[in-house]
Design a protein around this motif. Structure first.
Motif, PDB file in Angstrom:
ATOM      1  N   SER A   1      16.102 -52.020  59.905  1.00 50.60           N
ATOM      2  CA  SER A   1      15.671 -50.650  59.759  1.00 50.60           C
ATOM      3  C   SER A   1      16.756 -49.773  60.176  1.00 50.60           C
ATOM      4  CB  SER A   1      14.256 -50.459  60.462  1.00 50.60           C
ATOM      5  OG  SER A   1      14.719 -50.688  62.004  1.00 50.60           O
ATOM      6  N   LYS A   2      16.734 -48.516  59.414  1.00 52.08           N
ATOM      7  CA  LYS A   2      17.903 -47.833  59.598  1.00 52.08           C
ATOM      8  C   LYS A   2      17.593 -46.378  60.754  1.00 52.08           C
ATOM      9  CE  LYS A   2      20.633 -50.591  57.354  1.00 52.08           C
ATOM     10  NZ  LYS A   2      21.734 -51.048  57.951  1.00 52.08           N
ATOM     11  N   ASN A   3      16.035 -46.244  60.490  1.00 48.86           N
ATOM     12  CA  ASN A   3      15.709 -45.006  61.225  1.00 48.86           C
ATOM     13  C   ASN A   3      14.360 -45.478  62.097  1.00 48.86           C
ATOM     14  OD1 ASN A   3      13.365 -44.310  59.429  1.00 48.86           O
ATOM     15  ND2 ASN A   3      15.393 -44.333  58.018  1.00 48.86           N
ATOM     16  N   VAL A   4      14.107 -44.408  62.887  1.00 46.16           N
ATOM     17  CA  VAL A   4      13.035 -44.312  63.755  1.00 46.16           C
ATOM     18  C   VAL A   4      11.660 -44.458  63.016  1.00 46.16           C
ATOM     19  CG1 VAL A   4      11.782 -43.310  65.686  1.00 46.16           C
ATOM     20  CG2 VAL A   4      13.818 -43.495  65.801  1.00 46.16           C
ATOM     21  N   VAL A   5      11.607 -43.684  61.926  1.00 47.78           N
ATOM     22  CA  VAL A   5      10.411 -43.514  61.122  1.00 47.78           C
ATOM     23  C   VAL A   5       9.884 -44.960  60.521  1.00 47.78           C
ATOM     24  CG1 VAL A   5       9.451 -42.554  59.016  1.00 47.78           C
ATOM     25  CG2 VAL A   5      10.796 -41.145  60.510  1.00 47.78           C
ATOM     26  N   VAL A   6      11.044 -45.561  60.029  1.00 49.64           N
ATOM     27  CA  VAL A   6      10.690 -46.738  59.555  1.00 49.64           C
ATOM     28  C   VAL A   6      10.197 -47.870  60.642  1.00 49.64           C
ATOM     29  CG1 VAL A   6      11.616 -48.684  58.156  1.00 49.64           C
ATOM     30  CG2 VAL A   6      12.163 -46.646  57.452  1.00 49.64           C
ATOM     31  N   ALA A   7      10.811 -47.904  61.526  1.00 46.10           N
ATOM     32  CA  ALA A   7      10.728 -48.670  62.853  1.00 46.10           C
ATOM     33  C   ALA A   7       9.388 -48.521  63.248  1.00 46.10           C
ATOM     34  CB  ALA A   7      11.668 -48.245  63.910  1.00 46.10           C
ATOM     35  N   TYR A   8       8.915 -47.151  63.197  1.00 44.81           N
ATOM     36  CA  TYR A   8       7.518 -46.770  63.857  1.00 44.81           C
ATOM     37  C   TYR A   8       6.422 -47.375  62.967  1.00 44.81           C
ATOM     38  CZ  TYR A   8       4.162 -44.236  66.457  1.00 44.81           C
ATOM     39  OH  TYR A   8       2.812 -43.665  67.287  1.00 44.81           O
ATOM     40  N   ILE A   9       6.604 -47.424  61.355  1.00 40.28           N
ATOM     41  CA  ILE A   9       5.772 -48.055  60.776  1.00 40.28           C
ATOM     42  C   ILE A   9       5.704 -49.281  60.801  1.00 40.28           C
ATOM     43  CG2 ILE A   9       5.292 -48.346  58.180  1.00 40.28           C
ATOM     44  CD1 ILE A   9       6.462 -45.538  57.682  1.00 40.28           C
ATOM     45  N   LEU A  10       6.703 -49.833  61.013  1.00 36.44           N
ATOM     46  CA  LEU A  10       6.813 -51.552  61.233  1.00 36.44           C
ATOM     47  C   LEU A  10       6.067 -51.839  62.700  1.00 36.44           C
ATOM     48  CD1 LEU A  10      10.556 -52.212  60.123  1.00 36.44           C
ATOM     49  CD2 LEU A  10       8.309 -52.885  59.122  1.00 36.44           C
ATOM     50  N   GLY A  11       6.100 -50.722  63.551  1.00 31.91           N
ATOM     51  CA  GLY A  11       5.491 -51.155  64.761  1.00 31.91           C
ATOM     52  C   GLY A  11       4.011 -50.747  64.794  1.00 31.91           C
TER      53      GLY A  11
END
Length: 381
Positions: free
Chosen positions: A72-82
């Motif tokens: 992942s390249k940014n926090v938004v994508v990471a949060y969705i994955l979380g």
């Protein structure tokens, strides 16, 4: 491993996402969000469609999280994955706990406590994996790929094997057995959804809150209130973890001979007394170490899994649903307790708050035991 892997690699992930370490750790809260919104739904569907599909779905969703976070390249994508990871956790909870109770009907508590042992093993091993990779100068991504590889192996096992009993047939048999036990003991009382269900939901919240409070503040409490040296204060967490592991192993052995309902009030009382003594006598480093061990033993050694097993005895037709409700209460505790800690502020008062929480838990466990005896005419083996 899902939560710990984010904490252990926070600095590397912050650089990867172009944010601060605090921003990277915010992704951890996404797991709690995904877990809360999905537990009840997956519990209902697990009862309807069976356990195996939800174990497989949980494995597949967690695999997406581990690989997705890595690239992942940014926090938004990471949060969705979380959020997906939290949902994966819910899928696994509502598939594994009920599934083990159905696969091993004569050792339900033991099997669920052993599952807790594997959870503890993952929590114990991952920090060593991460630190070992760092010491060897290797890419931090291997700490993501190792769990992902384990998930692939387990998914393939369940794809080509891993037989599960028919959930509906097991539920019908459990209901028939429950009615027969009540008849044998001349008991006309039936489990009450509102009364018994509320008692267990309260227990799920209370006991998650009990050990969450202690585990999160042990080091700080030892330093600020017990005036312990930094190393000694940090060692309290190790004693706490050791107590948890030993309790899991001991309960797994004794669970074959002693009914789960007998453990729950005893362990809950032990947790209350240990936390009370920790509040009363914080100045002795030696005593604090013993008490940290005892709190880990009584509060974090599988008592929630045992209570879940007892709850399934009360509601045999809906093991997935009761798992969903029980662990949703625990998830809400994990979300709200940090707010209470921040509001109370003073560590000694926070520990007193935990004493009160543990006392409520013991009262609740006692009421559950009384209801169990009225329902089945005995307190198990």
């Amino acid at each position: 491993m899902g939560v710990i892997i984010l904490f252990q690699n926070a600095s590397a992930l912050a650089h990867q996402w172009g944010t601060t370490v605090t921003g990277a750790l915010a992704v951890v809260s996404a797991l709690g969000v995904g877990r809360i919104i999905n537990l009840l739904i997956s519990g209902v569907l697990s009862d309807k469609f069976g356990r195996k599909p939800f174990v497989q779905l949980g494995i597949a969703t967690y695999f997406i999280f581990f690989i997705g976070i890595l690239f992942s390249k940014n926090v938004v994508v990471a949060y969705i994955l979380g959020i997906l990871a939290g949902m994966a956790n819910s899928f696994l909870d509502t598939g594994t706990y009920p599934g083990l109770m159905e696969i091993y009907p004569n050792a339900k508590g033991t099997s669920n406590v052993i599952l807790k042992a594997f959870i503890s093993a993952g929590q114990f091993l991952l920090p060593f994996i991460v630190s070992g990779l760092a010491a060897a100068g290797m890419w931090y991504g291997w700490s993501f790929l190792i769990p992902a590889a384990i998930l692939v192996i387990t998914f393939l096992y369940f794809l080509f094997g891993g037989a599960f009993p028919d959930s509906k047939a097991v539920a019908e048999a459990d209901e028939k057995r429950e009615k027969q036990e009540r008849a044998n003991n001349d008991s006309t009382i039936k489990s009450n959804l509102w009364l018994d269900g509320t008692l267990f939901i309260i227990y799920g919240y209370i006991f998650q809150a009990t050990f969450y409070l202690v585990s999160q503040m042990l080091t700080q409490y030892g330093q600020e209130i017990g005036h312990m040296a930094q190393g000694a204060a940090h060692s309290l967490v190790s004693w706490y973890s050791l107590g948890s592991i030993i309790c899991v192993l001991l309960t797994a052995v004794l669970g074959k001979k002693i009914s789960e309902i007998r453990f729950v009030p005893v362990y809950t009382l032990g947790a209350f007394v240990s936390i009370l003594l920790m509040w009363l006598f914080p100045s002795s480093a030696f005593l604090m170490g013993i008490l940290a061990f005892l709190v880990g033993f009584f509060a974090a050694g599988g008592v929630m899994q045992l209570a879940l097993t007892v709850m399934a005895d009360f509601f045999p037709a809906g093991k997935g649903i009761v798992t969903g409700f029980f662990y949703t209460a625990g998830s809400i505790a994990s979300f709200t307790i940090p707010l209470f800690i921040g509001w109370i502020g003073n560590m000694r008062n926070v520990m007193l708050f935990d004493v009160v929480i543990a006392l409520i838990g013991f009262i609740d466990a006692t009421l559950i035991a009384i209801r169990y005896k009225k329902l089945f005419g005995k307190l198990g083996k």
